[in-house]
Design a protein around this motif. Structure first.
Motif, PDB file in Angstrom:
ATOM      1  N   TRP B  89       0.899  -1.181   0.049  1.00 55.99           N
ATOM      2  CA  TRP B  89       0.064   0.059   0.062  1.00 55.99           C
ATOM      3  C   TRP B  89       1.112   1.217  -0.049  1.00 55.99           C
ATOM      4  O   TRP B  89       1.820   1.478   0.968  1.00 55.99           O
ATOM      5  CB  TRP B  89      -0.895  -0.059   1.105  1.00 55.99           C
ATOM      6  N   ASN B  91       0.823   4.205   0.738  1.00 55.79           N
ATOM      7  CA  ASN B  91       0.872   5.348   1.898  1.00 55.79           C
ATOM      8  C   ASN B  91       1.002   4.334   3.147  1.00 55.79           C
ATOM      9  O   ASN B  91       1.028   5.378   4.430  1.00 55.79           O
ATOM     10  CB  ASN B  91      -0.319   6.320   1.843  1.00 55.79           C
ATOM     11  N   LEU B  92       1.430   3.437   3.202  1.00 58.46           N
ATOM     12  CA  LEU B  92       1.762   2.659   4.530  1.00 58.46           C
ATOM     13  C   LEU B  92       3.331   2.646   4.539  1.00 58.46           C
ATOM     14  O   LEU B  92       3.862   2.408   3.505  1.00 58.46           O
ATOM     15  CB  LEU B  92       1.176   1.333   4.559  1.00 58.46           C
ATOM     16  N   LYS B 127       7.592   5.445   3.249  1.00 61.33           N
ATOM     17  CA  LYS B 127       6.308   5.040   2.886  1.00 61.33           C
ATOM     18  C   LYS B 127       6.546   3.980   1.524  1.00 61.33           C
ATOM     19  O   LYS B 127       7.610   4.031   1.170  1.00 61.33           O
ATOM     20  CB  LYS B 127       5.675   6.230   2.284  1.00 61.33           C
TER      21      LYS B 127
END
Lengths: 541, 303
Positions: B89, B91-92, B127
């Motif tokens: 992901w 933005n993780l 990120k």
């Protein structure tokens, strides 16, 4: 090697990729334009019908908000009043989606990196995208003009109508080009561009709603907010009623300025990066992230917040414009008298609420389609594979996103109803009454919204690779048939396809449980079938 | 239970193309099993069938004693998967993704996680969208090895790692093997396979073409030999197991099947050996021949 080397080849590549999509947008729009005249003539055959309708309209901000300020009684005037702003929104989306598709989306997927390693100039990708979109808008303007001329409308006015649409499309294309330089993700760029279209629509809506009625009692001069909106410029050109050609200067000027800005930004940044540097984040996950529901919430959070802002603005608008509507009612104008005769005391405000809440329902449908299509994005992006290879079952994974879409839609509707009711109540000194009108009316949109969720889950389970296209198409059909069906003069049987045609128009209509329960049952059946299909199929990577 | 993975006669089609065409695979508990084959041979498809992400059209599949489709969730708690193309992901952060995978798998050893992060020199605060391919792979590898599971399904886990990280990865595999865990390792790196695997299976076009221990497979390989003798060499070409022989008087270059090496050397003694160089049998050569379209089982066996 020049900055623009290879532009021609990239244009051909973009046209090849869009060979189905762009013609569909353009021909579909031209077809709607072509069908408009018979719809208008069918709805208001005589000048007397039109005069009566417009006299009522000019005192009803709700209608002005979603149509346009009336300019006269001819076929062309009625068409521009009824359809111009709606079509301009469609053209706007065609343009912004195409620009982002050929700029930021290529960068995000790494295709621009490949292209950039070849004999292709730095400015070529953006130039190619803008050439394709400009061409598309030009073709659309010409076809729309021809469609109008073919419906026996005056040539000059038809040209003004067509060019106004094309110019609005170009402006939004340039806004999307700038957005694609600023943010790193295609989703975010599309979001910014869509917000710009929404803001443009809303600005001119406010300008039209607060316009000044002319002495003739049925035409209007719009208020200043319309002048700030690219969609407003298309209406201010007054096709068929003056054809103010010089107004084309505004969109062209803005287009040039924004394009210059987009190139300036593109020259100063690295490929693949945005203007905003990525920040560092936590080294460890917080416990609430560590479940399928926690993950789904994290992925859906930004979408929901964005929509909450849009719903909040809209709810506040309903609440504040409501007082203007009831003032118009109190002033004892001709239209108000007519409406009082027709609908009894309070009918004007109620019909305003009903019209607004229908729009809120459409927005909720758009939210849930976007939220549920996230599961397809997760699957296509390979992240569902990684998640489902852990101890998370398919039901739990899909269910987590379902829960958030359902609760999110419920929250948005309640929030909008409460906010609008509170503001309207404070304005009219009857908080209880306004809340009683607006909260149930907003919540009544929920079952139809649930159907949209069920529908997206069904196409996701059945034909995952087409889920995105079918999902948005379904939204288009639901909104067009449910909310613009009467404008398009569609037969009732066709309008009934849209779940929103079955929602009782509270607070005007009486609250009846049967259609709402039926809608909810259908939604559960659709969703249940979709979940069952998903659990039985291969992951579509 | 001594068999961790048992696949027999599995068929999987996508439309008209047949990805798996009667594939067999057997992996014992506690072994490191190499899974090899050219691109598009069906390795990833096989692993996805084992994970219950795809459903086999025909054939028998058993994983840790369960059925991969019916018992998917229960089985997934007992295994860790590193996909060939690690998608995270955007933005993780890497750290968040590792914790998430661990938690969804049913728990993560925190001390081991931190130790692995250090070993793989991965910054967990970045990120995921800023990670390179190798760093995304490290996220999946760390998440897998920090989990307490019985089985590891690793699909080309090191294709983006540098040689230092490759060494760290091999160390991790040896550690979990010592703990008696099972590993299915799909790989294109022959040195990695030679260093780690007890047994290998080679597949091509959806079918298993070779399976056995490395020692068994070595028998299928050839040693390259170059000799110089006192007397002119004769009759070498006719010997069983000798291939591609070039004989020029007292010089000869040839390849010999490992199984026939001893007999050929004894034969050469009669010409009085002066010098001999040999290149050791390499699995790479074997794989290359299996990977290329011309190679067949008969040819390799020297029949």
């Amino acid at each position: 090697m020049g900055q623009f080397t290879g532009t021609g080849r990239l244009v051909r590549l973009a046209l090849r990729r869009d060979r189905i999509q762009l013609p569909l947008w353009i021909l579909g729009t031209a077809l709607v334009v072509f069908s408009m005249k018979s719809a208008v003539v069918g709805q208001f055959p005589t000048e007397k019908d039109r005069l009566g309708a417009l006299r009522a309209v000019v005192d009803t901000p709700a209608i002005l908000m979603f149509r346009n300020s009336p300019t006269g009684l001819s076929d062309g005037d009625m068409l521009a009043f009824g359809a111009l702003t709606f079509i301009a929104v469609v053209v706007g989306f065609m343009s912004t989606l195409a620009v982002v598709r050929h700029t930021r989306q290529n960068e995000e997927t790494g295709r621009t990196e490949m292209i950039g390693s070849m004999a292709v100039g730095r400015r070529a990708p953006l130039t190619a995208a803008m050439i394709v979109v400009t061409g598309a808008n030009l073709v659309l303007a010409v076809l729309s003009t021809l469609a109008l001329i073919a419906s026996d409308l005056p040539t000059a006015g038809s040209l003004a109508f067509g060019l106004g649409l094309g110019a609005a499309g170009l402006t939004f294309a340039a806004i999307a080009a700038v957005a694609a330089q600023i943010v790193e993700g295609a989703r975010s760029a599309n979001g910014i561009a869509a917000s710009a279209i929404g803001a443009a629509y809303l600005l001119r809506g406010v300008g039209d709603a607060f316009g000044e009625v002319q002495p003739d009692g049925y035409t209007m001069t719009t208020a200043w907010p319309t002048w700030l909106s690219p969609i407003g410029w298309a209406t201010l050109m007054k096709p068929y009623a003056g054809n103010r050609w010089w107004l084309l200067v505004l969109p062209v000027l803005l287009f040039v300025v924004l394009l210059w800005l987009a190139f300036a930004l593109a020259d100063r940044r690295d490929i693949g990066m945005g203007m905003i540097a990525a920040r560092r984040g936590p080294a460890r996950a917080v416990p609430r992230l560590l479940s399928p529901l926690g993950l789904a919430w994290r992925l859906q959070r930004a979408t929901l917040i964005g929509w909450a802002v849009a719903f909040g603005v809209f709810g506040a608008l309903i609440g504040s414009v409501a007082s203007a509507a009831s003032e118009a009612f109190d002033e004892g104008t001709g239209a108000a008298r007519t409406l009082r005769e027709l609908g009894g005391d309070g009918a004007l405000t109620d019909s305003f609420y009903a019209a607004m809440l229908t729009m809120v329902g459409g927005m909720a449908a758009a939210y849930v389609v976007q939220a549920m299509l996230r599961v397809r994005a997760e699957e296509a992006g390979g992240r569902a594979e990684a998640t489902l290879a852990t101890g998370v079952g398919r039901l739990r994974w899909l269910g987590s996103h379902l829960v958030i879409a359902v609760l999110g839609a419920m929250f948005l509707l309640l929030f909008t109803g409460l906010l609008a009711g509170l503001l309207a109540g404070l304005n009219t000194d009857d908080v209880g009454g306004a809340l009683g009108d607006l909260v149930p009316g907003a919540v009544a949109q929920m079952p139809a919204t649930l159907i949209m969720i069920g529908y997206v889950v069904l196409v996701f389970g059945l034909v995952p690779r087409l889920a995105g296209a079918l999902g948005w198409l379904g939204l288009g059909v639901a909104v067009a048939f449910g909310q613009f069906g009467e404008l398009l003069n569609l037969p009732q049987a066709v309008m009934d396809i849209s779940p929103f045609s079955h929602v009782p128009a509270l607070p005007v209509a009486e609250a009846t449980a049967t259609p709402l329960v039926m809608l909810a049952v259908v939604a559960v059946l659709l969703g249940g079938a979709g979940v069952a299909l998903f659990r039985r199929r291969d992951l579509a990577l | 239970m001594t068999t961790a993975i048992s696949v027999s006669g599995v068929v999987k089609s996508f439309g008209r193309s047949r990805a798996l065409d009667g594939l067999d695979l057997s992996v014992d508990v506690g072994e490191v099993h190499g899974f090899l084959g050219p691109n598009g041979a069906g390795k990833s498809t096989t692993i996805r069938v084992l994970l219950g992400l795809l459903r086999a059209d025909a054939g028998q599949v058993s994983l840790l004693g369960g059925h991969p489709w019916r018992d998917a969730v229960a089985l997934h708690r007992r295994l860790a998967y590193v996909p060939g193309d690690v998608n995270l992901w955007p933005n993780l952060t890497g750290g968040e993704a590792i914790d998430l995978f661990g938690a969804l798998r049913g728990g993560l050893d925190r001390r081991r996680r931190d130790e692995l992060l250090e070993r793989f020199e991965l910054d967990p605060t970045k990120k995921a969208r800023t990670y390179s391919k190798g760093n995304r792979q490290k996220v999946a590898v760390v998440a897998a090895f920090a989990s307490d599971v019985e089985l590891f399904l690793l699909d080309e886990p090191t294709s983006g790692l540098d040689p230092l990280m490759e060494a760290a990865f091999q160390e991790c595999v040896r550690e979990v093997k010592r703990q008696g865990r099972t590993i299915l390792l799909s790989s294109h790196i022959f040195s990695e396979v030679e260093a780690l695997c007890d047994r290998v299976s080679i597949i091509r076009q959806g079918r298993t073409v070779e399976s056995g221990t490395l020692a068994e497979l070595r028998h299928l390989t050839r040693t390259s030999i170059s000799v110089e003798t006192a007397r002119p060499i004769s009759g070498l070409v006719e010997l069983p197991g000798v291939h591609d022989a070039e004989v020029a008087g007292t010089h000869a270059k040839f390849e010999v099947d490992s199984a026939d090496l001893d007999k050929v050397l004894q034969y050469l003694h009669r010409f009085e050996l002066r010098a001999l160089t040999s290149s050791p049998p390499s699995l790479e050569e074997l794989f290359m021949r299996h990977y290329s379209n011309q190679g067949t089982r008969e040819e390799l066996a020297g029949v």
